[in-house]
Design a protein around this motif. Structure first.
Motif, PDB file in Angstrom:
ATOM      1  N   ALA A   1      -7.612 -38.670  25.125  1.00  0.00           N
ATOM      2  CA  ALA A   1      -6.672 -39.607  24.512  1.00  0.00           C
ATOM      3  C   ALA A   1      -5.307 -39.013  24.187  1.00  0.00           C
ATOM      4  CB  ALA A   1      -7.285 -40.200  23.247  1.00  0.00           C
ATOM      5  N   ASP A   2      -5.241 -37.690  23.999  1.00  0.00           N
ATOM      6  CA  ASP A   2      -3.952 -37.081  23.650  1.00  0.00           C
ATOM      7  C   ASP A   2      -3.191 -36.566  24.874  1.00  0.00           C
ATOM      8  OD1 ASP A   2      -5.961 -35.149  23.983  1.00  0.00           O
ATOM      9  OD2 ASP A   2      -4.935 -33.681  22.708  1.00  0.00           O
ATOM     10  N   TYR A   3      -3.619 -36.964  26.061  1.00  0.00           N
ATOM     11  CA  TYR A   3      -2.924 -36.564  27.290  1.00  0.00           C
ATOM     12  C   TYR A   3      -2.372 -37.800  28.003  1.00  0.00           C
ATOM     13  CZ  TYR A   3      -4.211 -31.621  27.395  1.00  0.00           C
ATOM     14  OH  TYR A   3      -4.316 -30.272  27.116  1.00  0.00           O
ATOM     15  N   ASP A   4      -1.206 -37.621  28.616  1.00  0.00           N
ATOM     16  CA  ASP A   4      -0.614 -38.635  29.483  1.00  0.00           C
ATOM     17  C   ASP A   4      -0.577 -38.112  30.908  1.00  0.00           C
ATOM     18  OD1 ASP A   4       0.096 -40.654  27.553  1.00  0.00           O
ATOM     19  OD2 ASP A   4       1.680 -39.311  26.863  1.00  0.00           O
ATOM     20  N   LEU A   5      -0.743 -39.005  31.872  1.00  0.00           N
ATOM     21  CA  LEU A   5      -0.510 -38.657  33.269  1.00  0.00           C
ATOM     22  C   LEU A   5       0.905 -39.079  33.640  1.00  0.00           C
ATOM     23  CD1 LEU A   5      -3.831 -39.696  35.064  1.00  0.00           C
ATOM     24  CD2 LEU A   5      -3.196 -37.481  34.080  1.00  0.00           C
ATOM     25  N   GLU A   6       1.615 -38.205  34.331  1.00  0.00           N
ATOM     26  CA  GLU A   6       2.970 -38.500  34.801  1.00  0.00           C
ATOM     27  C   GLU A   6       3.186 -37.820  36.143  1.00  0.00           C
ATOM     28  OE1 GLU A   6       6.096 -37.512  32.101  1.00  0.00           O
ATOM     29  OE2 GLU A   6       5.097 -38.421  30.352  1.00  0.00           O
ATOM     30  N   PHE A   7       4.087 -38.383  36.935  1.00  0.00           N
ATOM     31  CA  PHE A   7       4.510 -37.705  38.154  1.00  0.00           C
ATOM     32  C   PHE A   7       5.752 -36.882  37.815  1.00  0.00           C
ATOM     33  CE2 PHE A   7       1.888 -40.936  40.242  1.00  0.00           C
ATOM     34  CZ  PHE A   7       1.221 -40.120  41.160  1.00  0.00           C
ATOM     35  N   VAL A   8       5.630 -35.576  37.960  1.00  0.00           N
ATOM     36  CA  VAL A   8       6.729 -34.653  37.679  1.00  0.00           C
ATOM     37  C   VAL A   8       7.070 -33.934  38.977  1.00  0.00           C
ATOM     38  CG1 VAL A   8       7.486 -32.652  36.350  1.00  0.00           C
ATOM     39  CG2 VAL A   8       5.972 -34.360  35.289  1.00  0.00           C
ATOM     40  N   ASP A   9       8.287 -34.103  39.433  1.00  0.00           N
ATOM     41  CA  ASP A   9       8.707 -33.535  40.725  1.00  0.00           C
ATOM     42  C   ASP A   9       7.749 -33.962  41.841  1.00  0.00           C
ATOM     43  OD1 ASP A   9      10.867 -32.215  39.529  1.00  0.00           O
ATOM     44  OD2 ASP A   9       9.641 -30.451  39.068  1.00  0.00           O
ATOM     45  N   GLY A  10       7.305 -35.201  41.750  1.00  0.00           N
ATOM     46  CA  GLY A  10       6.459 -35.771  42.795  1.00  0.00           C
ATOM     47  C   GLY A  10       4.992 -35.417  42.697  1.00  0.00           C
ATOM     48  N   LYS A  11       4.599 -34.613  41.688  1.00  0.00           N
ATOM     49  CA  LYS A  11       3.205 -34.203  41.564  1.00  0.00           C
ATOM     50  C   LYS A  11       2.585 -34.781  40.299  1.00  0.00           C
ATOM     51  CE  LYS A  11       3.512 -29.793  44.059  1.00  0.00           C
ATOM     52  NZ  LYS A  11       3.224 -28.338  43.975  1.00  0.00           N
ATOM     53  N   LEU A  12       1.325 -35.196  40.405  1.00  0.00           N
ATOM     54  CA  LEU A  12       0.630 -35.744  39.247  1.00  0.00           C
ATOM     55  C   LEU A  12       0.367 -34.628  38.245  1.00  0.00           C
ATOM     56  CD1 LEU A  12      -0.572 -38.331  38.066  1.00  0.00           C
ATOM     57  CD2 LEU A  12      -2.773 -37.653  39.063  1.00  0.00           C
ATOM     58  N   THR A  13       0.779 -34.870  37.006  1.00  0.00           N
ATOM     59  CA  THR A  13       0.734 -33.847  35.968  1.00  0.00           C
ATOM     60  C   THR A  13       0.141 -34.442  34.700  1.00  0.00           C
ATOM     61  OG1 THR A  13       2.754 -32.893  36.898  1.00  0.00           O
ATOM     62  CG2 THR A  13       2.128 -32.168  34.691  1.00  0.00           C
ATOM     63  N   ALA A  14      -0.667 -33.646  33.993  1.00  0.00           N
ATOM     64  CA  ALA A  14      -1.222 -34.060  32.706  1.00  0.00           C
ATOM     65  C   ALA A  14      -0.448 -33.364  31.598  1.00  0.00           C
ATOM     66  CB  ALA A  14      -2.701 -33.714  32.627  1.00  0.00           C
ATOM     67  N   LEU A  15       0.131 -34.148  30.688  1.00  0.00           N
ATOM     68  CA  LEU A  15       0.960 -33.612  29.612  1.00  0.00           C
ATOM     69  C   LEU A  15       0.349 -33.985  28.272  1.00  0.00           C
ATOM     70  CD1 LEU A  15       4.426 -34.661  31.089  1.00  0.00           C
ATOM     71  CD2 LEU A  15       3.380 -32.389  31.176  1.00  0.00           C
ATOM     72  N   GLN A  16       0.194 -33.002  27.406  1.00  0.00           N
ATOM     73  CA  GLN A  16      -0.419 -33.252  26.105  1.00  0.00           C
ATOM     74  C   GLN A  16       0.611 -33.728  25.085  1.00  0.00           C
ATOM     75  OE1 GLN A  16      -2.271 -29.863  24.207  1.00  0.00           O
ATOM     76  NE2 GLN A  16      -3.654 -31.146  23.000  1.00  0.00           N
ATOM     77  N   ASP A  17       0.223 -34.711  24.297  1.00  0.00           N
ATOM     78  CA  ASP A  17       1.022 -35.194  23.181  1.00  0.00           C
ATOM     79  C   ASP A  17       0.249 -34.845  21.905  1.00  0.00           C
ATOM     80  OD1 ASP A  17       2.322 -36.535  21.167  1.00  0.00           O
ATOM     81  OD2 ASP A  17       2.534 -38.422  22.258  1.00  0.00           O
ATOM     82  N   GLN A  18       0.636 -33.758  21.249  1.00  0.00           N
ATOM     83  CA  GLN A  18      -0.132 -33.259  20.115  1.00  0.00           C
ATOM     84  C   GLN A  18      -0.030 -34.151  18.880  1.00  0.00           C
ATOM     85  OE1 GLN A  18       0.978 -29.148  19.530  1.00  0.00           O
ATOM     86  NE2 GLN A  18      -0.155 -28.470  21.335  1.00  0.00           N
ATOM     87  N   SER A  19       0.839 -35.144  18.918  1.00  0.00           N
ATOM     88  CA  SER A  19       0.938 -36.066  17.788  1.00  0.00           C
ATOM     89  C   SER A  19      -0.167 -37.123  17.819  1.00  0.00           C
ATOM     90  CB  SER A  19       2.307 -36.761  17.793  1.00  0.00           C
ATOM     91  OG  SER A  19       2.417 -37.659  18.892  1.00  0.00           O
ATOM     92  N   ARG A  20      -0.902 -37.193  18.929  1.00  0.00           N
ATOM     93  CA  ARG A  20      -1.945 -38.204  19.080  1.00  0.00           C
ATOM     94  C   ARG A  20      -3.336 -37.623  18.856  1.00  0.00           C
ATOM     95  NH1 ARG A  20       0.401 -40.249  24.226  1.00  0.00           N
ATOM     96  NH2 ARG A  20      -1.614 -39.781  25.177  1.00  0.00           N
ATOM     97  N   SER A  21      -4.254 -38.505  18.511  1.00  0.00           N
ATOM     98  CA  SER A  21      -5.640 -38.104  18.336  1.00  0.00           C
ATOM     99  C   SER A  21      -6.233 -37.669  19.676  1.00  0.00           C
ATOM    100  CB  SER A  21      -6.451 -39.278  17.778  1.00  0.00           C
ATOM    101  OG  SER A  21      -7.839 -39.009  17.864  1.00  0.00           O
ATOM    102  N   ALA A  22      -7.108 -36.661  19.624  1.00  0.00           N
ATOM    103  CA  ALA A  22      -7.779 -36.186  20.831  1.00  0.00           C
ATOM    104  C   ALA A  22      -9.147 -36.839  21.005  1.00  0.00           C
ATOM    105  CB  ALA A  22      -7.923 -34.666  20.782  1.00  0.00           C
TER     106      ALA A  22
END
Length: 208
Positions: free
Chosen positions: A125-146
């Motif tokens: 729940a505390d990770y977002d998926l995003e395309f960064v430089d054309g590649k699928l990347t998982a980025l953590q948002d530490q402000s959110r519940s895990a």
């Protein structure tokens, strides 16, 4: 679609895709499981292996996404169930709060019907998926519940289709059944256009 016993039928996402496009195919599948005379022999004439360019390109797309997330997270934070009981192993990985689980297994039984499916990605729940430089990347948002997981499915199509959302909704429902669904999150699709389409639970689960 399988008739496991007089009291239980099991269906998967392939059955779901078939049902969304051909009622007749679904009736034949049910008739075969009920051993209606002559149906098994009739259907056998037309059964062919799933193959062709759509399948090949779809598998390549999923493999690329898998490798990109593995590169983003590393082998500790990106896991795939490998054991003989992949349903139990998926739950174990979620309870161990692994950030991203690839090709996990989920089930949900309601009455005499059980859904069995394999979401492409279960994301904490505390990770977002995003395309960064054309590649699928998982980025953590530490402000959110895990606590809990978000269901994502990869589709080579360029835009969402109703039966894709039905599939995701079934995964969301299955996560809720084991108490491991992220609260107030958007679940979604990773499209072949390398874009993300997200949906509120309240948009897709009631429709399912």
């Amino acid at each position: 679609m399988r008739k496991v016993s007089d009291d239980l039928w099991v269906y998967n996402t392939r059955d779901l895709m078939r049902a969304s496009s051909c009622d007749h195919c679904t009736r034949l599948a049910i008739a075969r499981e009920l051993r209606v005379p002559g149906v098994a022999e009739l259907v056998a004439q037309f059964e062919v292996p799933v193959a062709g360019l759509p399948v090949t390109y779809g598998q390549k797309f999923e493999e690329d996404l898998e490798n990109e997330l593995l590169e983003s997270l590393g082998s500790t934070d990106f896991r795939r169930p490998e054991g003989s009981n992949q349903l139990d192993e998926t739950v174990v990985l979620m309870r161990a709060v692994v950030p991203v689980i690839y090709q996990g297994s989920l089930e949900h039984q309601i009455g005499r019907v059980k859904f069995s499916g394999r979401p492409d990605f279960l994301v904490r729940a505390d990770y977002d998926l995003e395309f960064v430089d054309g590649k699928l990347t998982a980025l953590q948002d530490q402000s959110r519940s895990a606590v809990g997981y978000i269901a994502w499915d990869a589709k080579l199509a360029g835009s969402p289709k109703p039966h894709y959302l039905l599939q995701v909704a079934l995964y969301v429902d299955a996560l809720a059944a084991v108490g491991l669904k992220a609260q107030d999150s958007r679940h979604g699709l990773i499209l072949g256009s390398r874009t993300l389409a997200t949906f509120e639970e309240g948009e897709i689960v009631p429709a399912m």
